[in-house]
Enzyme design. Structure first.
Site, PDB file in Angstrom:
ATOM      1  N   CYS A  48       0.895  -1.162   0.104  1.00 38.90           N
ATOM      2  CA  CYS A  48       0.157  -0.038  -0.054  1.00 38.90           C
ATOM      3  C   CYS A  48       1.059   1.214   0.127  1.00 38.90           C
ATOM      4  O   CYS A  48       1.795   1.443  -0.832  1.00 38.90           O
ATOM      5  CB  CYS A  48      -0.969  -0.059   1.142  1.00 38.90           C
ATOM      6  SG  CYS A  48      -1.998   1.372   1.349  1.00 38.90           S
ATOM      7  N   ASP A  61      -6.950  -1.106  -9.494  1.00 32.72           N
ATOM      8  CA  ASP A  61      -6.860  -0.502  -8.254  1.00 32.72           C
ATOM      9  C   ASP A  61      -7.125   1.053  -8.468  1.00 32.72           C
ATOM     10  O   ASP A  61      -6.394   1.558  -9.156  1.00 32.72           O
ATOM     11  CB  ASP A  61      -5.514  -0.868  -7.595  1.00 32.72           C
ATOM     12  CG  ASP A  61      -5.155  -0.387  -6.400  1.00 32.72           C
ATOM     13  OD1 ASP A  61      -5.901   0.690  -5.889  1.00 32.72           O
ATOM     14  OD2 ASP A  61      -4.149  -0.650  -5.839  1.00 32.72           O
ATOM     15  N   HIS A  81      -6.946  -3.852  -4.120  1.00 31.39           N
ATOM     16  CA  HIS A  81      -6.023  -3.231  -3.254  1.00 31.39           C
ATOM     17  C   HIS A  81      -5.870  -3.710  -1.979  1.00 31.39           C
ATOM     18  O   HIS A  81      -7.067  -3.781  -1.146  1.00 31.39           O
ATOM     19  CB  HIS A  81      -6.315  -1.571  -3.201  1.00 31.39           C
ATOM     20  CG  HIS A  81      -5.280  -0.733  -2.414  1.00 31.39           C
ATOM     21  ND1 HIS A  81      -4.350  -0.280  -2.989  1.00 31.39           N
ATOM     22  CD2 HIS A  81      -5.562  -0.390  -1.226  1.00 31.39           C
ATOM     23  CE1 HIS A  81      -3.551   0.212  -2.149  1.00 31.39           C
ATOM     24  NE2 HIS A  81      -4.023   0.370  -1.091  1.00 31.39           N
TER      25      HIS A  81
END
Length: 251
Positions: A134, A189, A221
């Site tokens: 992330c 994403d 994601h």
């Protein structure tokens, strides 16, 4: 299976003290070091488990709380199973903290983490590897481009905003990178649209960076995080295979 020792440690930075988790084989021998950058949900049992798995594979792994300016982990109270769809207040709490972590501060912190590893008895001499998730994927890319002499390999998974139009976009450090890179992107994403994937790929190619960028079909994601609603088992298994392969080539 290699026995693992896990310890809570503290890292002195230019802006304070970062709490962190260190995992390494319990035999006490110095091992190649991996700096693992957390996702937005922060340092928690899931990331400790991931660090332990890397340590079982023969590495010394440091997982810093990159949100340390806002307190020790967990900076935000989290449920055992994280589902932002059911608990939108989770992201409402995390977003301002995440946005406050500037590239400049991240770069200063990265230097502190790398210096700490250079002095850690459990870490072997020489450059380290990075892996990030992330927001950690951005930190991995920035660190590889800012401290090329200290980074042999860097990976990022389901990263967001890796190649924006901003003047401080992470992809702009590509020309300085000497490490080998691997990115596993989440399919569809919203934080990394197709145009950013292409911009990142082009920047790395033009800079002559050894790299591989792959899009994981069906993975959203956060697909590597088993304690969240975004977990995707097939994508996670593919991520582990790619990461361990990169580390094997690096060390």
């Amino acid at each position: 299976m290699t026995s693992v020792q896990g310890t809570d440690v503290e890292i002195l930075t230019e802006d304070g003290t970062a709490d962190a988790y260190l995992a390494h084989p319990a035999d006490g021998e110095p091992r190649p070091a991996v700096l693992l950058y957390m996702d937005a949900f922060g340092l928690r049992p899931q990331l400790r488990t991931m660090a332990d798995r890397l340590a079982e594979a023969g590495y010394t792994v440091l997982v810093p709380n990159v949100f340390y300016r806002h307190g020790r982990a967990p900076v935000v109270e989290l449920p055992e199973f994280i589902d932002p769809g059911a608990r939108p207040e989770i992201f409402e709490s995390i977003m301002p903290i995440m946005q406050s972590l500037t590239p400049e501060a991240s770069i200063r912190d990265a230097g502190a983490y790398l210096r700490w590893l250079a002095e850690c008895p459990a870490a072997a001499d020489g450059p380290v590897a990075l892996t990030g998730y992330c927001l950690g994927a951005r930190l991995s890319l920035l660190t590889a481009g800012t401290y090329p002499e200290r980074v042999a390999a860097a990976a990022g998974f389901h990263g967001g905003r890796l190649a924006t139009d901003a003047p401080d976009s992470p992809h702009l450090v590509a020309e300085h990178i000497t490490a080998e890179l691997y990115f596993g992107h989440a399919d569809q994403d919203p934080s990394l649209p197709v145009e950013q994937i292409e911009r990142l790929e082009n920047a790395l190619t033009e800079a002559g960076v050894r790299h591989q960028c792959e899009v994981y079909p069906g993975a959203g994601h956060g697909f590597t995080q088993a304690d969240t609603a975004s977990y995707h088992r097939e994508g996670d298994e593919r991520h582990w295979a790619a990461l361990l392969d990169l580390l094997k080539r690096t060390f």
